[in-house]
Scaffold this motif. Structure first.
Motif, PDB file in Angstrom:
ATOM      1  N   VAL A  34     -36.647 -35.132  30.205  1.00 31.97           N
ATOM      2  CA  VAL A  34     -35.673 -35.337  31.272  1.00 31.97           C
ATOM      3  C   VAL A  34     -35.354 -36.824  31.294  1.00 31.97           C
ATOM      4  N   SER A  35     -34.062 -37.154  31.394  1.00 30.11           N
ATOM      5  CA  SER A  35     -33.624 -38.538  31.301  1.00 30.11           C
ATOM      6  C   SER A  35     -32.718 -38.892  32.468  1.00 30.11           C
ATOM      7  N   HIS A  36     -32.811 -40.138  32.895  1.00 27.81           N
ATOM      8  CA  HIS A  36     -32.008 -40.655  34.000  1.00 27.81           C
ATOM      9  C   HIS A  36     -31.323 -41.934  33.531  1.00 27.81           C
ATOM     10  N   VAL A  37     -30.010 -42.033  33.773  1.00 27.29           N
ATOM     11  CA  VAL A  37     -29.262 -43.231  33.404  1.00 27.29           C
ATOM     12  C   VAL A  37     -29.491 -44.283  34.487  1.00 27.29           C
ATOM     13  N   LEU A  38     -30.303 -45.273  34.155  1.00 24.92           N
ATOM     14  CA  LEU A  38     -30.613 -46.344  35.093  1.00 24.92           C
ATOM     15  C   LEU A  38     -29.435 -47.304  35.218  1.00 24.92           C
ATOM     16  N   GLU A  39     -28.802 -47.576  34.098  1.00 27.07           N
ATOM     17  CA  GLU A  39     -27.581 -48.387  34.095  1.00 27.07           C
ATOM     18  C   GLU A  39     -26.830 -48.125  32.804  1.00 27.07           C
ATOM     19  N   GLY A  40     -25.519 -48.351  32.830  1.00 24.32           N
ATOM     20  CA  GLY A  40     -24.699 -48.166  31.648  1.00 24.32           C
ATOM     21  C   GLY A  40     -23.923 -46.863  31.668  1.00 24.32           C
ATOM     22  N   ARG A  41     -23.369 -46.521  30.505  1.00 20.13           N
ATOM     23  CA  ARG A  41     -22.607 -45.278  30.321  1.00 20.13           C
ATOM     24  C   ARG A  41     -22.905 -44.770  28.920  1.00 20.13           C
ATOM     25  N   PHE A  42     -23.237 -43.481  28.822  1.00 16.82           N
ATOM     26  CA  PHE A  42     -23.670 -42.882  27.568  1.00 16.82           C
ATOM     27  C   PHE A  42     -22.915 -41.597  27.282  1.00 16.82           C
ATOM     28  N   ASP A  43     -22.576 -41.366  26.021  1.00 10.54           N
ATOM     29  CA  ASP A  43     -22.185 -40.040  25.557  1.00 10.54           C
ATOM     30  C   ASP A  43     -23.480 -39.345  25.164  1.00 10.54           C
ATOM     31  N   VAL A  44     -23.777 -38.239  25.817  1.00 11.32           N
ATOM     32  CA  VAL A  44     -25.010 -37.497  25.577  1.00 11.32           C
ATOM     33  C   VAL A  44     -24.640 -36.135  25.004  1.00 11.32           C
ATOM     34  N   THR A  45     -25.236 -35.788  23.879  1.00 13.96           N
ATOM     35  CA  THR A  45     -25.001 -34.494  23.243  1.00 13.96           C
ATOM     36  C   THR A  45     -26.288 -33.689  23.275  1.00 13.96           C
ATOM     37  N   ILE A  46     -26.190 -32.456  23.783  1.00  8.43           N
ATOM     38  CA  ILE A  46     -27.319 -31.528  23.805  1.00  8.43           C
ATOM     39  C   ILE A  46     -26.826 -30.191  23.288  1.00  8.43           C
ATOM     40  N   ASP A  47     -27.427 -29.719  22.221  1.00  6.86           N
ATOM     41  CA  ASP A  47     -27.106 -28.406  21.660  1.00  6.86           C
ATOM     42  C   ASP A  47     -25.609 -28.241  21.414  1.00  6.86           C
ATOM     43  N   GLY A  48     -24.962 -29.300  20.887  1.00 12.23           N
ATOM     44  CA  GLY A  48     -23.553 -29.234  20.520  1.00 12.23           C
ATOM     45  C   GLY A  48     -22.565 -29.549  21.630  1.00 12.23           C
ATOM     46  N   THR A  49     -23.022 -29.756  22.843  1.00 11.92           N
ATOM     47  CA  THR A  49     -22.147 -30.092  23.969  1.00 11.92           C
ATOM     48  C   THR A  49     -22.340 -31.554  24.336  1.00 11.92           C
ATOM     49  N   THR A  50     -21.222 -32.288  24.468  1.00  6.51           N
ATOM     50  CA  THR A  50     -21.282 -33.709  24.794  1.00  6.51           C
ATOM     51  C   THR A  50     -20.669 -33.947  26.169  1.00  6.51           C
ATOM     52  N   GLN A  51     -21.354 -34.766  26.961  1.00  5.70           N
ATOM     53  CA  GLN A  51     -20.843 -35.216  28.252  1.00  5.70           C
ATOM     54  C   GLN A  51     -21.078 -36.715  28.367  1.00  5.70           C
ATOM     55  N   THR A  52     -20.218 -37.389  29.116  1.00  3.32           N
ATOM     56  CA  THR A  52     -20.387 -38.805  29.399  1.00  3.32           C
ATOM     57  C   THR A  52     -21.092 -38.931  30.738  1.00  3.32           C
ATOM     58  N   LEU A  53     -22.200 -39.674  30.745  1.00  2.00           N
ATOM     59  CA  LEU A  53     -22.978 -39.887  31.962  1.00  2.00           C
ATOM     60  C   LEU A  53     -23.061 -41.375  32.254  1.00  2.00           C
ATOM     61  N   GLU A  54     -22.957 -41.703  33.538  1.00  2.00           N
ATOM     62  CA  GLU A  54     -23.047 -43.087  33.986  1.00  2.00           C
ATOM     63  C   GLU A  54     -24.259 -43.261  34.874  1.00  2.00           C
ATOM     64  N   GLN A  55     -24.434 -44.483  35.368  1.00  2.00           N
ATOM     65  CA  GLN A  55     -25.550 -44.808  36.253  1.00  2.00           C
ATOM     66  C   GLN A  55     -25.702 -43.729  37.324  1.00  2.00           C
ATOM     67  N   GLY A  56     -26.929 -43.239  37.456  1.00  2.00           N
ATOM     68  CA  GLY A  56     -27.225 -42.186  38.427  1.00  2.00           C
ATOM     69  C   GLY A  56     -27.199 -40.787  37.833  1.00  2.00           C
ATOM     70  N   GLY A  57     -26.652 -40.624  36.628  1.00  2.00           N
ATOM     71  CA  GLY A  57     -26.617 -39.316  35.985  1.00  2.00           C
ATOM     72  C   GLY A  57     -27.955 -38.990  35.329  1.00  2.00           C
ATOM     73  N   SER A  58     -28.187 -37.710  35.134  1.00  2.00           N
ATOM     74  CA  SER A  58     -29.430 -37.242  34.516  1.00  2.00           C
ATOM     75  C   SER A  58     -29.135 -36.090  33.573  1.00  2.00           C
ATOM     76  N   PHE A  59     -30.065 -35.855  32.664  1.00  2.00           N
ATOM     77  CA  PHE A  59     -29.971 -34.676  31.789  1.00  2.00           C
ATOM     78  C   PHE A  59     -31.359 -34.225  31.411  1.00  2.00           C
ATOM     79  N   ILE A  60     -31.448 -32.950  31.031  1.00  2.00           N
ATOM     80  CA  ILE A  60     -32.719 -32.367  30.612  1.00  2.00           C
ATOM     81  C   ILE A  60     -32.525 -31.732  29.240  1.00  2.00           C
ATOM     82  N   VAL A  61     -33.528 -31.895  28.393  1.00  2.00           N
ATOM     83  CA  VAL A  61     -33.491 -31.342  27.043  1.00  2.00           C
ATOM     84  C   VAL A  61     -34.672 -30.393  26.883  1.00  2.00           C
ATOM     85  N   PRO A  62     -34.415 -29.082  26.829  1.00  2.00           N
ATOM     86  CA  PRO A  62     -35.504 -28.140  26.576  1.00  2.00           C
ATOM     87  C   PRO A  62     -36.098 -28.346  25.182  1.00  2.00           C
ATOM     88  N   SER A  63     -37.299 -27.913  25.000  1.00  2.00           N
ATOM     89  CA  SER A  63     -38.019 -28.026  23.743  1.00  2.00           C
ATOM     90  C   SER A  63     -37.192 -27.495  22.575  1.00  2.00           C
TER      91      SER A  63
END
Length: 111
Positions: free
Chosen positions: A56-85
């Motif tokens: 599980v990841s939290h964007v502390l600062e910045g802006r990221f393109d995050v890809t999980i299982d072929g889907t990409t989203q842009t997350l900024e400060q305050g955003g989070s994502f989870i990656v299953p095993s």
């Protein structure tokens, strides 16, 4: 419990270079759980990869393109994502930034 730290201060942990433009520091860990901070320069990131750990990841600062299982989203400060095993995932810093990531179990290769 004496062999593991139960409290931590980020400024007491050294950064480790892990790839061009990317650093990490392990903040706290137990065999079952680990907290890690990553710092990315603009354009740096983690290539697509997978691991058996739940993340599980939290964007502390910045802006990221995050890809999980072929889907990409842009997350900024305050955003989070989870990656299953086992899922393929990666992130790219669109601007300089930092992520706080938690893994279960701990990532032994980070120690």
């Amino acid at each position: 419990m004496s062999e593991h730290k139960l409290f931590g201060k980020a400024d007491s942990v050294a950064w480790m270079d892990v790839a061009p433009g990317t650093k990490r520091r392990v903040l706290l860990h137990l065999p079952e759980l680990m907290q890690v901070e990553f710092k990315f320069e603009k354009g740096a990131g983690g290539a697509l990869h997978s691991h058996p750990h739940i993340q599980v990841s939290h964007v502390l600062e910045g802006r990221f393109d995050v890809t999980i299982d072929g889907t990409t989203q842009t997350l900024e400060q305050g955003g989070s994502f989870i990656v299953p095993s086992g899922l393929m995932h990666g992130a790219k810093a669109l601007i300089a930034g930092r992520l706080i990531e938690v893994f279960t179990p701990q990532r032994d290769e980070f120690l």
